[in-house]
Design an enzyme around this catalytic site. Structure first.
Site, PDB file in Angstrom:
ATOM      1  N   ASP A  79      -6.959   1.254   0.484  1.00  0.00           N
ATOM      2  CA  ASP A  79      -5.610   0.751   0.767  1.00  0.00           C
ATOM      3  C   ASP A  79      -5.288  -0.476  -0.088  1.00  0.00           C
ATOM      4  OD1 ASP A  79      -5.369   2.735   2.645  1.00  0.00           O
ATOM      5  OD2 ASP A  79      -5.637   1.409   4.384  1.00  0.00           O
ATOM      6  N   GLU A 130      -4.455   0.420  -3.695  1.00  0.00           N
ATOM      7  CA  GLU A 130      -3.083   0.916  -3.805  1.00  0.00           C
ATOM      8  C   GLU A 130      -2.087  -0.242  -3.754  1.00  0.00           C
ATOM      9  OE1 GLU A 130      -3.711   5.380  -1.876  1.00  0.00           O
ATOM     10  OE2 GLU A 130      -2.973   3.736  -0.620  1.00  0.00           O
ATOM     11  N   GLU A 186       0.834  -1.202   0.000  1.00  0.00           N
ATOM     12  CA  GLU A 186       0.000   0.000   0.000  1.00  0.00           C
ATOM     13  C   GLU A 186       0.871   1.256   0.000  1.00  0.00           C
ATOM     14  OE1 GLU A 186      -2.136   2.844   3.077  1.00  0.00           O
ATOM     15  OE2 GLU A 186      -1.907   0.756   3.692  1.00  0.00           O
ATOM     16  N   ASP A 246       0.696   3.860  -3.181  1.00  0.00           N
ATOM     17  CA  ASP A 246       0.292   5.250  -3.023  1.00  0.00           C
ATOM     18  C   ASP A 246       1.223   6.164  -3.818  1.00  0.00           C
ATOM     19  OD1 ASP A 246      -1.186   7.448  -1.542  1.00  0.00           O
ATOM     20  OD2 ASP A 246       0.862   7.819  -0.849  1.00  0.00           O
TER      21      ASP A 246
END
Length: 229
Positions: A118, A121, A45, A49
């Site tokens: 999350d 990502e 995650e 991101d």
């Protein structure tokens, strides 16, 4: 390793077949199910991101070559915030393939915005590690689709826009108060009231306080702008 039928179907929905299927399995494994022998998706995650941010920054620069940083920043934030990621995750039914611990599953984890965002990502990072940046870029552009072209030219979040409206008129910043909570524990509904220094108020309800605050601010700002046009 061989992926389960549901994960193979998910590969089809996102348009990427993993060379190393373990990456996908890790991306959909929540920390509530992690163990010594099973890694969760938190590190993915973190990476995803950053990959998402780079893809979106490039896409926005290419879409509007005349825009300033001040104009691009709110559009960027609108495209990468958790609510948007969660909406994209729902479109590819990511929640259906998440690996959750029993308590997280019982509390409605497959529908939680933060958890879905999350995990998406993490999937982006898994594709990046599996096939490189270009594959991850194509994935993001494919999944976000028209959202990139349609993002509002003035995409400031509603709370920021309302605060700027108030300050321009000599009013203190708006205040927000959660006035009600209903629904079951696994799917609560929060009602939030926003109030301006001139006494004007509005309310909105949503599954999280953050979304309810944004909706209330958006409604009040629209009313104030219509009244003062």
């Amino acid at each position: 390793m061989k992926l389960s039928a549901d994960l193979k179907a998910f590969e089809g929905r996102i348009g990427h077949q993993f060379r190393e299927p373990e990456r996908l399995l890790r991306a959909v494994t929540h920390s509530s199910l992690s163990s010594v022998t099973r890694s969760d998706n938190q590190r993915l995650e973190f990476l995803g991101d950053r990959v998402l941010g780079l893809v979106m920054a490039e896409a926005l620069l290419a879409a509007d070559r005349a825009a300033s940083e001040g104009q691009l920043a709110p559009r960027f934030n609108a495209l990468v915030r958790k609510e948007t990621c969660a909406a994209v995750a729902r479109e590819v039914a990511l929640g259906d393939v998440l690996k959750l611990g029993r308590s997280e599953m019982m509390s409605g984890g497959r529908r939680k915005e933060a958890l879905l965002g999350d995990a998406l990502e993490a999937v982006i990072a898994a594709v990046y590690l599996d096939a490189g940046f270009e594959a991850a870029r194509q994935l993001v552009l494919r999944l976000w689709g028209a959202r990139i072209a349609q993002v509002e030219r003035d995409a400031r979040d509603a709370k920021t826009a309302l605060q700027e409206w108030a300050q321009a008129r000599g009013l203190p910043p708006p205040t927000y108060e959660a006035v009600d909570r209903s629904g079951p524990d696994h799917a609560p509904i929060f009602t939030v009231e926003v109030r301006l220094g001139n006494g004007e108020t509005d309310r909105a309800a949503a599954g999280t306080k953050r979304v309810a605050e944004q909706a209330a601010a958006r409604a009040l700002l629209a009313r104030m702008e219509a009244r003062h046009d």
